[in-house]
Design a protein around this motif. Sequence first.
Motif, short mmCIF file in Angstrom:
data_model
loop_
_atom_site.label_atom_id
_atom_site.label_comp_id
_atom_site.label_asym_id
_atom_site.label_seq_id
_atom_site.Cartn_x
_atom_site.Cartn_y
_atom_site.Cartn_z
N GLY A 170 0.68 -1.18 0.07
CA GLY A 170 0.01 -0.03 0.01
C GLY A 170 0.99 1.30 -0.05
N GLY A 171 1.92 1.40 0.77
CA GLY A 171 2.61 2.49 0.70
C GLY A 171 3.48 2.64 -0.39
N VAL A 172 4.21 1.78 -0.91
CA VAL A 172 4.84 2.00 -2.22
C VAL A 172 3.86 2.35 -3.39
CG1 VAL A 172 6.34 0.90 -3.76
CG2 VAL A 172 6.60 0.44 -1.48
N GLY A 173 2.73 1.57 -3.41
CA GLY A 173 1.82 2.04 -4.42
C GLY A 173 1.35 3.28 -4.35
N ILE A 174 1.17 4.07 -3.23
CA ILE A 174 0.73 5.20 -3.12
C ILE A 174 1.85 6.47 -3.57
CG2 ILE A 174 0.49 7.19 -1.33
CD1 ILE A 174 -1.19 5.17 0.31
N LEU A 175 3.06 5.94 -3.34
CA LEU A 175 4.38 6.57 -3.66
C LEU A 175 4.29 6.74 -5.06
CD1 LEU A 175 7.13 5.76 -1.32
CD2 LEU A 175 5.92 8.04 -1.56
N LEU A 176 4.21 5.56 -5.81
CA LEU A 176 4.00 5.35 -7.29
C LEU A 176 2.89 6.21 -7.88
CD1 LEU A 176 5.01 1.72 -7.96
CD2 LEU A 176 6.39 3.83 -7.90
N LEU A 177 1.89 6.08 -7.36
CA LEU A 177 0.65 6.91 -7.71
C LEU A 177 1.03 8.52 -7.75
CD1 LEU A 177 -2.17 6.67 -9.01
CD2 LEU A 177 -2.97 6.73 -6.66
N TYR A 178 1.50 8.76 -6.70
CA TYR A 178 1.86 10.35 -6.60
C TYR A 178 2.90 10.68 -7.37
CZ TYR A 178 -0.85 11.14 -2.08
OH TYR A 178 -2.03 11.44 -1.40
N ARG A 179 3.84 9.78 -7.67
CA ARG A 179 4.86 10.13 -8.79
C ARG A 179 4.02 10.44 -10.24
NH1 ARG A 179 10.41 8.84 -9.33
NH2 ARG A 179 10.79 9.82 -11.49
N SER A 180 3.17 9.31 -10.49
CA SER A 180 2.65 9.54 -11.78
C SER A 180 1.67 10.67 -11.74
CB SER A 180 1.99 8.28 -12.11
OG SER A 180 0.80 8.04 -11.28
N PHE A 181 1.12 11.11 -10.83
CA PHE A 181 0.57 12.32 -10.77
C PHE A 181 1.48 13.78 -10.78
CE2 PHE A 181 -3.26 10.77 -7.88
CZ PHE A 181 -3.81 10.34 -9.09
N ALA A 182 2.63 13.48 -10.38
CA ALA A 182 3.41 14.47 -10.55
C ALA A 182 3.96 14.91 -11.90
CB ALA A 182 4.73 14.19 -9.66
N GLU A 183 3.89 13.61 -12.76
CA GLU A 183 4.55 13.60 -14.05
C GLU A 183 3.49 14.27 -15.21
OE1 GLU A 183 5.79 9.78 -14.97
OE2 GLU A 183 7.77 10.06 -13.79
N GLY A 184 2.15 14.78 -14.44
CA GLY A 184 1.33 15.40 -15.29
C GLY A 184 0.30 14.40 -15.93
N ARG A 185 0.32 13.12 -15.68
CA ARG A 185 -0.65 12.05 -16.31
C ARG A 185 -1.70 11.54 -15.40
NH1 ARG A 185 4.84 9.98 -17.40
NH2 ARG A 185 5.66 10.72 -19.36
N MET A 186 -2.40 12.52 -14.54
CA MET A 186 -3.49 12.19 -13.68
C MET A 186 -4.43 11.46 -14.48
SD MET A 186 -5.19 14.40 -10.88
CE MET A 186 -3.68 14.78 -9.94
N SER A 187 -4.84 11.97 -15.88
CA SER A 187 -6.06 11.39 -16.28
C SER A 187 -5.67 9.99 -16.84
CB SER A 187 -6.27 12.15 -17.48
OG SER A 187 -5.06 12.30 -18.57
N ILE A 188 -4.63 9.51 -16.86
CA ILE A 188 -4.30 8.29 -17.33
C ILE A 188 -3.95 7.38 -16.07
CG2 ILE A 188 -2.76 6.52 -18.24
CD1 ILE A 188 -2.36 8.68 -20.36
N ALA A 189 -3.30 8.03 -14.94
CA ALA A 189 -2.91 7.17 -13.58
C ALA A 189 -3.95 7.06 -12.87
CB ALA A 189 -1.80 8.12 -12.90
N ALA A 190 -5.08 7.58 -12.89
CA ALA A 190 -6.02 7.26 -11.90
C ALA A 190 -6.96 6.34 -12.44
CB ALA A 190 -7.11 8.81 -11.77
N PRO A 191 -7.38 6.20 -13.77
CA PRO A 191 -8.25 5.09 -14.09
C PRO A 191 -7.44 3.79 -14.22
CG PRO A 191 -7.96 6.37 -16.00
CD PRO A 191 -7.35 7.26 -14.68
N VAL A 192 -6.19 3.95 -14.80
CA VAL A 192 -5.21 2.66 -14.86
C VAL A 192 -5.28 2.09 -13.42
CG1 VAL A 192 -2.94 1.79 -15.45
CG2 VAL A 192 -4.26 3.28 -16.90
N SER A 193 -4.73 2.79 -12.61
CA SER A 193 -4.60 2.26 -11.02
C SER A 193 -5.53 1.76 -10.62
CB SER A 193 -3.65 3.24 -10.23
OG SER A 193 -4.60 4.44 -10.07
N ALA A 194 -6.79 2.52 -10.55
CA ALA A 194 -7.97 2.10 -9.95
C ALA A 194 -8.68 0.64 -10.74
CB ALA A 194 -9.17 3.04 -10.01
N LEU A 195 -8.45 0.80 -12.06
CA LEU A 195 -8.92 -0.73 -12.79
C LEU A 195 -8.04 -1.84 -12.42
CD1 LEU A 195 -9.35 0.69 -16.53
CD2 LEU A 195 -10.89 -0.58 -15.06
N MET A 196 -6.67 -1.56 -12.24
CA MET A 196 -6.03 -2.71 -11.90
C MET A 196 -6.01 -3.10 -10.49
SD MET A 196 -4.34 -3.75 -14.37
CE MET A 196 -3.27 -5.07 -13.56
N ALA A 197 -6.30 -2.09 -9.59
CA ALA A 197 -6.82 -2.64 -8.19
C ALA A 197 -7.85 -3.43 -7.97
CB ALA A 197 -6.98 -1.32 -7.35
#
Length: 277
Positions: free
Chosen positions: A72-99
């Motif tokens: 859970g901790g590393v997952g949150i870090l990777l998600l925040y990193r993808s948000f920081a790279e400006g790909r929130m519109s891709i990161a949010a659905p991809v991560s939620a779908l895989m989860a």
Amino acid sequence: MTAILFGLFSALTYGAADFTGGFASRRVNSYAVVIWSDILAMPIIAAAAWLSGDTFPSVRGVWLSLLSGVFGGVGILLLYRSFAEGRMSIAAPVSALMAGMLPVVVGMFTQGLPGVFVFAGMALALIAIWFIAREEGSSLQLNWVNVRLPLIAGILFGMFFVLMHDIGGESILWPIFILRFSAVAVLVFIAYLIHQPLTPPFRQWYLLLMISVFDVTGNMFFILSNRVGRLDVAAVLASLYPSVTVLLAWIFLKERISRSQWFGVLLAVAAIALIAL
């Protein structure tokens, strides 16, 4: 029906935690938000576990709890990193779908195939997550560079759900306390390596406490949903949390909900109805 209600309450509180965490991250370093909200949650969980007489997990349960905290901790870090790279519109659905998808696959092997309506409802819910989490008009160039981090984050979140299902058979509150211990240890170590500040302003403590309460409650409802129902149903319903985050942002921050997000919310309602049949 009880399992479905617990799963929906899990999505509700996870979504509230996500909304509050995003709101707090506008004011405080995101590492500090995650770490201190987990730290604040630990004495609350320990007190509740002691007062309720919750059974302390076995040695195996302790190790699984520690491992789930790392996921859970590393997952949150990777998600925040993808948000920081400006790909929130891709990161949010991809991560939620895989989860949501990973526990579905595990559930099919460990608990057998669900009924036709339940299976159709879960499939519709996964489609709903995609529409709810993505931004309207976003360019979805799904190459490896774009999806690498959110894909890994979603897999880690899915593993977190699977382990929580396994742990929940022994106890409820103590595993939540233990997994936060390992999550904090991992996050503090990573924050130290990359020199991230970890002391939030005192005026934001109330937000961190709200995140703690919402997240812990979400974990509890997820475990309860697993106890009385299927892993895959509980995980898919819990993965609908982006709809709650979007609706809260619309209500409190006056953020616009796009047509595709409204469509996703309608699909989510239809999915819940199918699962409940």
